[in-house]
Design a protein around this motif. Structure first.
Motif, PDB file in Angstrom:
ATOM      1  N   GLU A  26      -7.726   4.235   3.441  1.00  0.00           N
ATOM      2  CA  GLU A  26      -6.580   3.772   4.219  1.00  0.00           C
ATOM      3  C   GLU A  26      -6.958   3.475   5.659  1.00  0.00           C
ATOM      4  O   GLU A  26      -6.402   2.562   6.275  1.00  0.00           O
ATOM      5  CB  GLU A  26      -5.455   4.805   4.144  1.00  0.00           C
ATOM      6  N   ARG A  62       0.835  -1.207   0.000  1.00  0.00           N
ATOM      7  CA  ARG A  62       0.000   0.000   0.000  1.00  0.00           C
ATOM      8  C   ARG A  62       0.868   1.254   0.000  1.00  0.00           C
ATOM      9  O   ARG A  62       0.577   2.229  -0.697  1.00  0.00           O
ATOM     10  CB  ARG A  62      -0.920   0.021   1.235  1.00  0.00           C
ATOM     11  N   TYR A 121      -3.523  10.947   6.070  1.00  0.00           N
ATOM     12  CA  TYR A 121      -4.764  10.266   5.702  1.00  0.00           C
ATOM     13  C   TYR A 121      -5.858  10.458   6.749  1.00  0.00           C
ATOM     14  O   TYR A 121      -6.574   9.530   7.116  1.00  0.00           O
ATOM     15  CB  TYR A 121      -4.499   8.780   5.435  1.00  0.00           C
TER      16      TYR A 121
END
Length: 678
Positions: free
Chosen positions: A129, A55, A96
């Motif tokens: 995320e 990721r 995020y």
């Protein structure tokens, strides 16, 4: 992705284009869950370092490049009024967590009309995320409980239900009760990612569907997704039930496409140009929004054609990012076999973006001082001639009959402007939230008193933020004339005896607050005079499909009835005609055009028509003891309406006046009130 890009460029073309993000959530949930399930089947475990490393190297490098580029665009093109907030948005995006920052801002009345952030689109990446922080752990735990020797997909499907069902129920509920935050928070979106995961978990079962049935499901799903771009209503609760259209449609396409084979949409979706756009989709998504915001800041509101052109041009940096950032890092053999190294690269990218956002704060350092409250200005004199306000004269430069006064015309440049546009948002009427006004979603009456507490004359102020802004003038007048002033205010809630709408449903708290305020105004200790005003930004509950002229008639009738109730109780009413509305946020425009202030002027006819003044005038007509006071000639004396008069910035946003300018209007309001209190 095309839905999102076209939707951002032209809402009129694709009103539900924003639902493309929901399509993205489902696809992402399917792809990532498929990889996790395959790893579980192959090895009996999930390598968490390997998962997070993949990721990190896939998402973080390109994101860091765009975040830093967005700061550069901000410095070059956006007004200084937006620099500090943009820097914090970049920090939140790099971590995020922007979706939660936006959710908090969605409950802030004063942030509702703010220009969108140049990195606002990072909210969806934050949701994704955050989901993947816990999803692999849940699947691994369910696999262990189901038995390591043979993967039990039924146990994994329980994970889908465990996440999706509560999340969907919460999404439906919160979208109705608190739609602003509901759009951004992770908890209302988890079910969409889990839905894609459920299709991946079902795996071979959906692949065994009969080909004709699979083809029908896949094509129906694709048609549903396409229809959602036009049928999803941006003015109704979302995600909630509306999100079922794009998400279930996407799940149907994924579930049926492979089994349908050449009879399904896989062939069309596999067309080379579509696959090319798919490969670039992440970079396109990252780049298109900052370029749109930067272009609007530079050229003003874009036409649909121009916005589509900007989106098309975003393919250039997207291709470069894909070619020189995404692919080299994602395909690196060294990083493939060294998860720790990939995680270090991701941490470096995140750290660089966070550091850039924090360092960008130095561009606005030292921070501008908030303006001193205009209510701290010396009070007006007790004589018949009011004292000139301290500081810049503002409306005091205008003659007694200000209409057409050349001193109020729009000019390109002035010697100085107070308050500074960078802090104009704080130049409000004062008072502590929770003490001097009800919270935006509250029904508790919290009045505040000013002036002489023992005065036999009480003047009340009641209504929404367009009423509250006049508190500054009253706090200057009251000491001179020995009045006591009591304020009853609540944002987004006019003083009116009907239930108003708070998208997407009725604002029941406002209704209860109204009832309590009217009771206080007509009960023991009622005031000698009531001042009120209201914004035009509301409509009666349940009138979504009612023609605009009928809505105006309902509001007019309700205002008339409300004021009649008060005058019947012996309380004269002064209605301050709604102030003109600017066609852009004045502080932002002035900060961006300090030598071309005429760019920030609004045609007078448009400015006056945008408010609720005509409705107020109709409601007050021929009503005994209801007096309409119109000070708009001192706010917009010439055509077009100037952003600055007498060295004072008139607006703190698009339609609220700065407290500094309101203070300079006190001597014009005072005679109207003293005449009625004699």
């Amino acid at each position: 992705m095309v839905m999102v890009l076209v939707g951002h460029a032209g809402r009129d073309l694709v009103p539900g284009g924003f639902a493309g993000v929901d399509v993205f959530f489902v696809i992402s949930g399917f792809l990532i869950t498929g990889l996790l399930v395959a790893e579980l089947e192959r090895t009996g475990r999930i390598s968490l370092p390997g998962f997070y490393a993949r990721r990190a190297k896939r998402l973080l490098p390109a994101a860091a490049v765009v975040l830093v580029a967005s700061l550069l665009l901000t410095w070059l093109l956006l007004p200084r009024t937006r620099w500090a907030d943009t820097a914090w948005d970049v920090v939140a995006s790099a971590a995020y967590g922007l979706n939660w920052r936006l959710a908090v801002q969605a409950t802030d009345y004063w942030a509702a009309d703010a220009a969108p952030s140049i990195v606002q689109h990072f909210w969806s990446l934050g949701v994704e995320e955050q989901f993947y922080l816990g999803w692999p752990l849940l699947l691994l735990g369910l696999a262990v409980l189901g038995g390591r020797r043979r993967l039990r997909r039924g146990a994994l499907m329980a994970g889908f239900a465990l996440v999706a069902l509560p999340s969907f129920a919460w999404s439906v509920h919160t979208s109705q009760t608190d739609p602003g935050p509901a759009y951004f928070v992770t908890t209302t979106r988890l079910w969409e990612l889990a839905l894609g995961g459920a299709v991946a978990i079902a795996g071979t079962r959906v692949h065994r569907l009969p080909r004709p049935l699979a083809a029908v499901i896949a094509w129906a799903g694709l048609a549903t997704v396409a229809a959602s771009a036009f049928l999803v209503d941006p003015d109704r609760a979302f995600p909630g039930y509306q999100a079922l259209l794009p998400t279930v449609g996407t799940a149907a396409v994924i579930a049926g496409a492979q089994a349908a084979g050449r009879f399904g949409p896989a062939g069309a979706l596999g067309w080379r140009p579509i696959r090319a756009v798919g490969a670039l989709s992440y970079s396109l998504y990252l780049w298109h929004w900052p370029l749109l915001i930067a272009a609007e800041a530079r050229f003003g509101e874009l036409s649909t054609q121009a916005a589509l052109g900007v989106v098309a041009l975003s393919a250039v940096p997207a291709v470069l990012t894909y070619r020189f950032v995404e692919n080299p890092i994602r395909m690196s053999e060294a990083l493939r076999w060294e998860p720790a190294a990939a995680l270090r690269v991701g941490a470096l990218c995140t750290g660089a973006a966070v550091a850039a956002g924090l360092l960008f704060q130095l561009t606005v350092w030292p921070p501008r001082q908030r303006p001193a409250l205009a209510t701290t200005l010396p009070p007006l004199t007790s004589s018949s001639d009011p004292a000139a306000p301290a500081g810049p004269p503002g409306a005091a430069v205008l003659r007694a009959q200000p209409a057409g006064d050349p001193a109020g015309r729009a000019v390109n440049q002035v010697a100085s402007i107070v308050p500074d546009p960078q802090v104009a948002a704080y130049d409000g009427p004062g008072g502590t939230p929770g003490e001097c006004r009800a919270a935006q979603h509250d029904d508790v009456v919290e009045p505040c008193s000013y002036g002489d507490p023992n005065s036999p004359v009480t003047v009340a102020l009641a209504g929404d933020s367009h009423a509250e802004q006049w508190l500054t003038a009253l706090r200057r007048i009251a000491p001179a004339d020995g009045w006591r002033v009591v304020s009853y205010t609540r944002y987004n809630c006019p003083l009116i005896n009907i239930e108003v709408s708070r998208n997407p449903g009725p604002d029941t708290e406002c209704t209860r607050w109204n009832r309590a305020v009217r009771s206080a105004l007509t009960g023991p200790g009622k005031p000698a005079l009531l001042l009120t005003s209201n914004t035009a930004d509301y409509h009666p509950a349940g009138a979504d499909e009612v023609p605009a002229d009928e809505i105006d008639e309902r509001i007019t009738s309700a205002l008339r009835s409300t004021w009649h109730e008060l005058t019947d109780a012996g309380v004269p009413v002064v209605v301050l005609r709604d102030t003109p509305y600017q066609d852009k946020a004045t502080p932002d425009c002035v900060a961006a055009n300090p030598r071309k202030l005429t760019r920030c002027a609004t045609p007078r006819k448009e400015a006056l028509a945008a408010g609720s003044g005509d409705i107020q005038e109709a409601a007050a007509a021929r009503q005994r003891d209801v007096h309409l006071v119109d000070l708009n000639d001192a706010i917009c004396p010439t055509d077009p309406c100037a952003p600055v008069i007498g060295g004072v910035l008139i607006y703190r946003d698009q339609h609220h006046l700065t407290a500094t300018y309101i203070a300079t209007l006190a001597d014009r309001l005072r005679p109207h009130l003293t005449r009625l209190l004699k």
